[in-house]
Write a protein that holds these residues in place. Structure first.
Motif, short mmCIF file in Angstrom:
data_model
loop_
_atom_site.label_atom_id
_atom_site.label_comp_id
_atom_site.label_asym_id
_atom_site.label_seq_id
_atom_site.Cartn_x
_atom_site.Cartn_y
_atom_site.Cartn_z
N ILE A 138 -20.46 -22.87 -20.87
CA ILE A 138 -21.57 -22.24 -20.14
C ILE A 138 -22.52 -23.35 -19.77
CG2 ILE A 138 -23.46 -20.59 -20.25
CD1 ILE A 138 -21.87 -19.15 -22.44
N GLN A 139 -22.84 -23.46 -18.45
CA GLN A 139 -23.74 -24.52 -17.98
C GLN A 139 -25.00 -23.91 -17.42
OE1 GLN A 139 -21.47 -26.67 -15.12
NE2 GLN A 139 -20.05 -27.47 -16.61
N ARG A 192 -24.21 -11.97 -18.15
CA ARG A 192 -25.33 -12.87 -18.39
C ARG A 192 -24.89 -13.92 -19.41
NH1 ARG A 192 -28.01 -7.62 -19.62
NH2 ARG A 192 -27.28 -8.31 -21.62
N PRO A 193 -25.55 -15.05 -19.47
CA PRO A 193 -25.15 -16.06 -20.46
C PRO A 193 -25.20 -15.53 -21.90
CG PRO A 193 -26.65 -17.02 -18.85
CD PRO A 193 -26.59 -15.56 -18.56
N LYS A 217 -32.85 -21.07 -11.20
CA LYS A 217 -31.93 -21.80 -12.07
C LYS A 217 -30.64 -20.99 -12.25
CE LYS A 217 -31.66 -24.05 -16.52
NZ LYS A 217 -32.28 -24.26 -17.81
N GLN A 218 -29.60 -21.41 -11.57
CA GLN A 218 -28.32 -20.72 -11.67
C GLN A 218 -27.57 -21.18 -12.92
OE1 GLN A 218 -26.47 -18.37 -10.14
NE2 GLN A 218 -28.28 -17.82 -8.99
N ARG A 219 -26.87 -20.26 -13.57
CA ARG A 219 -26.05 -20.57 -14.74
C ARG A 219 -24.60 -20.30 -14.36
NH1 ARG A 219 -28.99 -20.80 -19.65
NH2 ARG A 219 -27.08 -21.82 -20.30
N TYR A 220 -23.70 -21.12 -14.91
CA TYR A 220 -22.28 -21.02 -14.59
C TYR A 220 -21.46 -20.94 -15.86
CZ TYR A 220 -23.83 -22.63 -10.04
OH TYR A 220 -24.48 -22.75 -8.84
N VAL A 221 -20.30 -20.36 -15.76
CA VAL A 221 -19.32 -20.40 -16.84
C VAL A 221 -18.03 -20.99 -16.26
CG1 VAL A 221 -18.48 -18.02 -16.48
CG2 VAL A 221 -18.16 -19.12 -18.68
N ARG A 234 -22.30 -15.69 -25.40
CA ARG A 234 -22.65 -16.57 -26.52
C ARG A 234 -22.09 -16.05 -27.84
NH1 ARG A 234 -27.69 -18.18 -24.07
NH2 ARG A 234 -27.19 -20.20 -23.15
N THR A 278 -28.31 -14.03 -13.54
CA THR A 278 -29.52 -14.47 -14.23
C THR A 278 -30.73 -13.86 -13.54
OG1 THR A 278 -29.66 -16.47 -12.88
CG2 THR A 278 -28.54 -16.67 -15.01
N ASN A 298 -20.50 -18.25 -11.17
CA ASN A 298 -21.92 -18.16 -11.47
C ASN A 298 -22.19 -16.85 -12.21
OD1 ASN A 298 -21.30 -16.83 -9.06
ND2 ASN A 298 -23.42 -16.86 -8.39
#
Length: 170
Positions: free
Chosen positions: A169-170, A129-130, A89-93, A134, A84, A81
């Motif tokens: 990245i989700q 962070r996402p 809203k969790q973001r994952y890689v 990127r 964020t 995770n």
């Protein structure tokens, strides 16, 4: 008198148009000459240069040592995770990584240190962070940081490259 003024203006206009025609013709002729001259110079010397470059490349290839056999060590797929600001809203890689080493013996020396490598990777990834991942520049920075961390974790062994097999990245 009006006829002589008109005749004078007509002859001046003809002289100006002939002068413009002469200048334009001369410029076109000069451009053609420069183009043909450039073609002849580059065309003739370009072939010789290519032959010399090919001969030099053959000499280097004949004296170059045989390339070392690289070995690759696959890491287990990791899902981590990301940091964020939005707690809802969790973001994952998700990463699939391979490590490149210069000798197969080095891969065997690194295997016992794999828990240390994975821990180092996961602690770093959790702080990202996402936006940090990127784009190609983000992936490059991540790859360089992971390479630094893996080399610290497996010292005195050395990893040559961290290779991304999959990054999502989700």
């Amino acid at each position: 008198m009006a006829d002589s003024d008109q005749d004078g203006q007509a002859s001046t206009a003809k002289a100006k148009s002939k002068k413009k025609l002469f200048i334009l013709g001369g410029a076109a002729l000069a451009a053609i000459i420069v183009g043909v001259g450039g073609y002849l110079l580059v065309g003739r010397s370009g072939g010789e240069h290519e032959e010399q470059a090919a001969a030099a490349e053959e000499k280097v290839a004949a004296h170059a040592p045989a390339p070392a056999k690289a070995a690759f060590l696959d890491l287990p797929e990791m899902t981590v995770n990301l940091a964020t600001a939005d707690t809802q809203k969790q973001r994952y890689v998700r990463l699939a990584i391979a490590l490149e080493v210069d000798k197969p013996e080095m891969a065997e020396a690194i295997k016992p240190m794999m828990p240390r490598v994975l821990d180092s990777f996961q602690t770093h990834l959790r702080e990202l962070r996402p936006e940090d991942i990127r784009g190609s520049s983000g992936a490059y920075r991540l790859k360089e940081e992971l390479l630094r961390r893996v080399n610290v974790a497996v010292a005195p062994a050395r990893v040559e490259a961290v290779l991304f097999k999959d990054i999502v990245i989700q």
